[in-house]
Every structure is written in structure tokens, then in C-alpha cells.
Write an enzyme that holds these catalytic residues in place. Structure first.
Site, mmCIF file in Angstrom:
data_model
loop_
_atom_site.group_PDB
_atom_site.id
_atom_site.type_symbol
_atom_site.label_atom_id
_atom_site.label_comp_id
_atom_site.label_asym_id
_atom_site.label_seq_id
_atom_site.Cartn_x
_atom_site.Cartn_y
_atom_site.Cartn_z
ATOM 1 N N GLY A 13 6.955 -27.161 -7.356
ATOM 2 C CA GLY A 13 7.228 -28.312 -6.497
ATOM 3 C C GLY A 13 7.348 -27.815 -5.058
ATOM 4 O O GLY A 13 6.861 -26.730 -4.717
ATOM 5 N N PHE A 14 8.046 -28.583 -4.237
ATOM 6 C CA PHE A 14 8.133 -28.224 -2.816
ATOM 7 C C PHE A 14 8.820 -26.872 -2.610
ATOM 8 O O PHE A 14 8.378 -26.045 -1.824
ATOM 9 C CB PHE A 14 8.889 -29.307 -2.050
ATOM 10 C CG PHE A 14 8.073 -30.549 -1.855
ATOM 11 C CD1 PHE A 14 7.094 -30.611 -0.897
ATOM 12 C CD2 PHE A 14 8.277 -31.666 -2.659
ATOM 13 C CE1 PHE A 14 6.325 -31.743 -0.713
ATOM 14 C CE2 PHE A 14 7.523 -32.810 -2.499
ATOM 15 C CZ PHE A 14 6.542 -32.848 -1.522
ATOM 16 N N GLU A 171 10.727 -48.914 -0.895
ATOM 17 C CA GLU A 171 9.273 -48.776 -0.745
ATOM 18 C C GLU A 171 8.537 -49.498 -1.872
ATOM 19 O O GLU A 171 7.535 -50.178 -1.634
ATOM 20 C CB GLU A 171 8.912 -47.279 -0.691
ATOM 21 C CG GLU A 171 9.347 -46.687 0.648
ATOM 22 C CD GLU A 171 9.325 -45.160 0.734
ATOM 23 O OE1 GLU A 171 9.422 -44.647 1.854
ATOM 24 O OE2 GLU A 171 9.231 -44.480 -0.300
HETATM 25 C C1 FAD Z 1 9.597 -41.191 -6.110
HETATM 26 C C2 FAD Z 1 10.161 -40.140 -5.202
HETATM 27 C C3 FAD Z 1 10.054 -40.292 -3.826
HETATM 28 C C4 FAD Z 1 10.567 -39.334 -2.968
HETATM 29 N N1 FAD Z 1 10.430 -39.514 -1.621
HETATM 30 C C5 FAD Z 1 10.812 -38.547 -0.781
HETATM 31 C C6 FAD Z 1 10.591 -38.663 0.611
HETATM 32 O O1 FAD Z 1 10.037 -39.667 1.097
HETATM 33 N N2 FAD Z 1 10.959 -37.629 1.420
HETATM 34 C C7 FAD Z 1 11.566 -36.514 0.904
HETATM 35 O O2 FAD Z 1 11.846 -35.581 1.665
HETATM 36 N N3 FAD Z 1 11.827 -36.389 -0.406
HETATM 37 C C8 FAD Z 1 11.457 -37.362 -1.257
HETATM 38 N N4 FAD Z 1 11.701 -37.245 -2.604
HETATM 39 C C9 FAD Z 1 12.490 -36.091 -3.087
HETATM 40 C C10 FAD Z 1 11.620 -34.845 -3.154
HETATM 41 O O3 FAD Z 1 10.390 -35.124 -3.778
HETATM 42 C C11 FAD Z 1 12.386 -33.768 -3.893
HETATM 43 O O4 FAD Z 1 13.592 -33.524 -3.226
HETATM 44 C C12 FAD Z 1 11.579 -32.498 -3.985
HETATM 45 O O5 FAD Z 1 10.407 -32.713 -4.733
HETATM 46 C C13 FAD Z 1 12.401 -31.377 -4.590
HETATM 47 O O6 FAD Z 1 11.593 -30.242 -4.682
HETATM 48 P P1 FAD Z 1 11.829 -29.185 -5.852
HETATM 49 O O7 FAD Z 1 10.922 -28.045 -5.562
HETATM 50 O O8 FAD Z 1 13.263 -28.924 -6.014
HETATM 51 O O9 FAD Z 1 11.394 -29.929 -7.183
HETATM 52 P P2 FAD Z 1 10.073 -30.697 -7.566
HETATM 53 O O10 FAD Z 1 9.209 -30.932 -6.383
HETATM 54 O O11 FAD Z 1 10.498 -31.872 -8.365
HETATM 55 O O12 FAD Z 1 9.308 -29.659 -8.509
HETATM 56 C C14 FAD Z 1 9.841 -29.243 -9.726
HETATM 57 C C15 FAD Z 1 8.728 -28.610 -10.534
HETATM 58 O O13 FAD Z 1 9.311 -27.942 -11.653
HETATM 59 C C16 FAD Z 1 8.515 -28.170 -12.787
HETATM 60 N N5 FAD Z 1 9.384 -28.009 -13.968
HETATM 61 C C17 FAD Z 1 10.488 -28.729 -14.271
HETATM 62 N N6 FAD Z 1 11.047 -28.286 -15.412
HETATM 63 C C18 FAD Z 1 10.271 -27.274 -15.846
HETATM 64 C C19 FAD Z 1 10.316 -26.417 -16.978
HETATM 65 N N7 FAD Z 1 11.283 -26.511 -17.899
HETATM 66 N N8 FAD Z 1 9.349 -25.492 -17.122
HETATM 67 C C20 FAD Z 1 8.354 -25.376 -16.211
HETATM 68 N N9 FAD Z 1 8.266 -26.162 -15.117
HETATM 69 C C21 FAD Z 1 9.203 -27.094 -14.933
HETATM 70 C C22 FAD Z 1 8.009 -29.593 -12.601
HETATM 71 O O14 FAD Z 1 6.842 -29.820 -13.368
HETATM 72 C C23 FAD Z 1 7.744 -29.614 -11.088
HETATM 73 O O15 FAD Z 1 6.433 -29.232 -10.775
HETATM 74 C C24 FAD Z 1 11.210 -38.188 -3.493
HETATM 75 C C25 FAD Z 1 11.323 -38.043 -4.874
HETATM 76 C C26 FAD Z 1 10.806 -38.999 -5.723
HETATM 77 C C27 FAD Z 1 10.919 -38.818 -7.210
#
Ligand code: FAD
Length: 433
Positions: A13-14, A171
Site C-alpha cells: 500500500g502507500f 464523496e
Molecule cells: C475508501 C477510502 C478512501 C480514502 N481516501 C483517502 C484520501 O482521500 N486521502 C488520504 O490521504 N487517505 C485516504 N484513505 C486512507 C488511505 O488510503 C490509507 O490511510 C492508506 O492506504 C494507508 O496505507 P497503508 O500502507 O498503511 O495500507 P494500505 O494502503 O491499505 O495497504 C495495505 C496493503 O497490505 C496488504 N495486506 C493486508 N493484509 C495482508 C496480509 N495478511 N498479507 C499480505 N498482504 C496484506 C493489502 O493487500 C494492501 O495492499 C482512504 C481509504 C479508503 C478505504
């Protein structure tokens, strides 16, 4: 390279992607493990759910993103547990994957405040499958309404309830209202899609609670101008096949969408480490798991406090900043250099759109609303998309919607609903009454 220091990043993810980008050139080999084969731009997921963008415009194959990084291997697998003492991950196929340093960036999912039984009736929005399911439900509700003779059932089919008035709820509500009022009317013969009710339900006192009060008030007015009914201070007490109960009153709605509540991935359970109520791992100021300097947790999977004691928000820029920080710590360790200062979050602002022509932006030092904010919101999102083709394609789609109110991705596609033998509404067994 096989003997090189091994960094395993779980989650592309991000946060995970940013950590890997920042580790470019470091003397490490990296394995990125994700249970999906794509990175997803979640901020535009609501547009895929409302037929404005195609799923392929907001997701990219992880493998392709690292095609030019020979030291990065991609594994399509789900992590199921962690053996901290052996420094190994257990994957869903039963295999083990060892690490020297582990970065957990597994994100979060929507949560139903202890009412897991509501999920089949009120899908949340987190994955591409969620988006295509919601898109299918919205479009099918109009299709079924077109064929429905019974007035009460037709009204329920044309009622869309969205629970939670954070950015995603706002949204979704604004875009469904535009879909019903501007995009669809000419396509239907028997129903007037403009009669659809879009009800946004929020337990708190205002929409967009993270924004300044005047922007929240503006967002509410803008939603109402689009025809959205905004119900504030009314918690949902029941969701079932008939619809939703809030403020003690039932609302018959064929489509209920859940945009409230977040639960972190089970990373804290894998480690037996302390977590907050939402399951987020409580990490040290250097983002390591207490007692385990070789394990980092970032993004939505972790909770870390700002200098003023408030938690770092669960948004994409925070996850990215944490990814950069963790990569810098790993690099410093490998060089034998002193550890960087504790992680410090820099908040860049909050953005949300209300339909195709209005947005609110709260940078703290300046607040913007209306059309200017919408253009800025659009440019910011296009800037953060990956790849020229997607940027062009999304920009073109938005200009088309802006100019013609047409949304091209109005496709009903089921993810296995037929295979499960549940017919066109895969998770709803009965029609609304
Ligand atoms: C509908 C929606 C709209 C949003 N809008 C905004 C916005 O406008 N602006 C903003 O800044 N933020 C927004 N967010 C929040 C933002 O997307 C998250 O804060 C961000 O994606 C967090 O990043 P991350 O890397 O922690 O997790 P994520 O981007 O969620 O990535 C997690 C990754 O881990 C993988 N994963 C999970 N569990 C496992 C496992 N057991 N084994 C292997 N892989 C796994 C998943 O497949 C995924 O690819 C939004 C979120 C959602 C759901």
C-alpha cells in the site's frame, strides 16, 4: 544478492511502497509480500464504486512497479502469522519466509462496531472487489426499480443509505446523487431516477468532523443542494435486508453502504504486541514494535502519537512519511550511523470532494471551498496517481464528467455471485419490502 541483508515488506500500500522506493540503492534484498497483486489508490476508490472511473485506472500490478529493481522480489501471498524468535513469516501456502528486518504495512479494513452481521447488507469500501460490488448494487437497484410495479418496493430500491459522513461517506453520497440526478435520467423509461433518495447518516454532530467547522457546514449545504438528505447525531442501530434503522426509525433501502469505522489488520495479534481499540500496533517513536527493533509497523496498521499527543491520522501521506522514515532508519543501521531522530509527522492538510464541482480543503493555514478547491483536489490526485497513461485517462474522464455528466464505467459485474447461486444480489437474499 541472495546473501544480502533481507528486508521483508508486508503490504504494498502507500506505506510499503514508499519504504521500498526509499531503500533504492541500499545494500539489501527486498521481498514485498501482498495478498493482492496490485497497489490500490484508495482515495479514488469511491469513484470506481460510483462508475466514474474503471478499476484499472486506480490500481497497478505490484510486480510491474518494481520491474527495474532487480533486488526487489514480489510474492503474491497472504501472511498468516509471525514467528518472532525464528524471524520468519508463515504464508497462506504453509511456507515460511525469513527476514532480517520486517516492515509491516498491512493497512486496515472497515469495522462494524461489533456488528459483523451487518456486513452482508452494508458493504464497506476498501478493495477493488468492494468497489465493483457496490457499483453493481447501485446500478442493479436502478435496473430493478425500472421493472418494479409495487410503489413501496420501488421506493426502497431507489433509496441509498450511506452510513458515516467522513470523506468517503460524503464523496459517495455526493456522487450517487449526481449519478441519479444528472447521469442516469435519460437512460431509463419508466422511472425518474431523479426521485432517488440518498440519505447520509452520521452519529456525530457534523459531516467531515476532521475539517474546520465552517467547511463542515459548507459541505453539508453542498450535499443538500445536490439532493442528499443529511441525518446528523443519529446512530445506526440495525442493518438488515430491509434497510437500516437510525434514530430509532427504520428506512427501507435496497442499498446500504458502510463508510464508518476502521479496524486494523491483525498484525498486533500475529506478534502478541500491544494494540489500541482499533487493533493498531502501538509502536515506539522510531516505529519499531516494542522489544523488537528488527520489526517496524507503519501506516494504518500502527498507531504513533504526534508531539501534541494526538495520534497520527490514518491517511495516505502519513503512511508514506512513515515508509520514508523506516527506510532511513534501516539505511542508517546498515551504515553503522546514529539512528535518525524519532518520527515526526507533518500534516499537509485534509481534502474532500462533494460531487463533481465542489470540494473542501483544510490546510490549517488556509481553507478553501467550492470550485477552486475542486480543481486543486483534482490536480493533487492526478499528481499522486502512478504513470502517465493513468493520469491522462483519469483527467480525461473527469473532464468528460464535468462537461457532460456522463460516467462511462456503468457496468454490473459480479465477483462470483452467480457461482454462489445467490442471483443478482449476491449478498442479499431477499428483496426489500
Ligand atoms: C475508501 C477510502 C478512501 C480514502 N481516501 C483517502 C484520501 O482521500 N486521502 C488520504 O490521504 N487517505 C485516504 N484513505 C486512507 C488511505 O488510503 C490509507 O490511510 C492508506 O492506504 C494507508 O496505507 P497503508 O500502507 O498503511 O495500507 P494500505 O494502503 O491499505 O495497504 C495495505 C496493503 O497490505 C496488504 N495486506 C493486508 N493484509 C495482508 C496480509 N495478511 N498479507 C499480505 N498482504 C496484506 C493489502 O493487500 C494492501 O495492499 C482512504 C481509504 C479508503 C478505504
Amino acid at each position: 544478492m541472495t546473501n544480502a541483508y533481507h528486508v521483508v515488506v508486508v503490504g504494498a500500500g502507500f506505506g510499503g511502497l514508499e519504504a521500498i522506493h526509499r531503500l533504492a540503492g541500499a545494500p539489501v534484498r527486498i521481498t514485498v509480500v501482498d495478498r493482492r497483486n496490485h497497489h490500490l489508490f484508495q482515495p479514488l476508490l469511491y469513484q470506481a464504486a460510483t462508475a466514474s472511473l474503471a478499476p484499472s485506472e486506480i490500481a497497478w500490478p505490484i510486480r510491474h512497479l518494481f520491474r527495474r529493481r532487480a533486488e526487489v522480489a514480489t510474492l503474491l501471498a497472504s501472511v498468516e502469522s509471525i514467528d518472532k524468535s525464528a524471524r520468519e513469516l508463515r504464508l497462506d501456502d504453509g511456507s515460511a519466509l525469513g527476514y532480517d528486518t520486517l516492515v509491516l504495512a498491512t493497512g486496515a479494513r472497515h469495522a462494524y462496531f461489533g456488528h459483523a452481521a451487518w456486513e452482508p447488507y452494508a458493504p464497506g469500501l476498501k478493495t477493488l472487489e468492494d468497489a465493483t460490488t457496490i457499483r453493481g448494487r447501485i446500478l442493479l437497484a436502478f435496473e430493478q426499480a425500472e421493472r418494479e410495479e409495487d410503489e413501496r418496493k420501488r421506493a426502497a430500491l431507489l433509496t441509498f443509505a450511506i452510513v458515516g459522513a467522513g470523506p468517503t461517506g460524503v464523496e459517495l453520497a455526493g456522487t450517487i446523487a449526481e449519478l441519479a440526478r444528472s447521469t442516469l435520467p435519460a437512460d431509463f423509461r419508466r422511472i425518474d431516477t431523479r426521485e432517488a433518495r440518498i440519505v447520509l447518516i452520521e452519529a456525530g454532530p457534523r459531516v467531515l468532523p476532521a475539517f474546520a467547522e465552517d467547511l463542515s457546514a459548507y459541505a453539508k449545504r453542498s450535499l443538500e443542494r445536490l439532493g442528499v438528505e443529511v441525518a446528523l447525531g443519529q446512530a445506526v442501530s440495525e442493518v438488515n435486508a430491509e434497510g437500516v434503522v437510525f434514530g430509532g426509525k427504520p428506512l427501507a433501502a435496497a442499498t446500504v453502504i458502510w463508510a464508518a469505522g476502521v479496524q486494523s489488520s491483525p498484525a498486533a495479534l500475529w506478534l502478541g504486541a500491544p494494540a489500541d481499540k482499533a487493533g493498531r500496533l502501538k509502536v515506539e517513536p522510531d516505529l519499531t514494535v516494542p522489544g523488537h527493533p528488527e520489526i517496524f509497523a507503519i501506516g494504518d496498521a500502527a498507531i504513533v502519537l504526534r508531539e501534541d499527543g494526538r495520534p497520527v491520522p490514518g491517511i495516505a501521506p502519513a503512511a508514506k512519511q512513515e515508509g520514508v522514515y523506516v527506510a532511513d532508519v534501516i539505511r542508517a543501521r546498515l551504515r553503522g550511523a546514529p539512528a535518525p531522530a524519532p518520527f515526526r509527522y507533518r500534516h499537509q492538510g485534509d481534502l474532500a470532494t462533494i460531487g463533481t464541482r465542489r470540494a473542501v480543503i483544510d490546510f490549517g493555514w488556509i481553507k478553501l471551498k467550492g470550485t477552486i478547491a475542486w480543481w486543486l483536489w483534482g490536480f493533487a490526485h492526478i499528481y499522486f496517481l502512478i504513470g502517465v497513461r493513468n493520469r491522462l485517462s483519469v483527467a480525461l474522464n473527469w473532464l468528460w464528467i464535468y462537461a457532460r455528466d456522463q460516467r462511462g464505467a456503468r457496468l454490473i459485474t459480479w465477483q462470483g455471485g452467480e457461482a454462489e447461486g445467490t442471483g443478482p444480489f449476491p449478498q442479499r437474499e431477499r428483496e426489500p419490502r
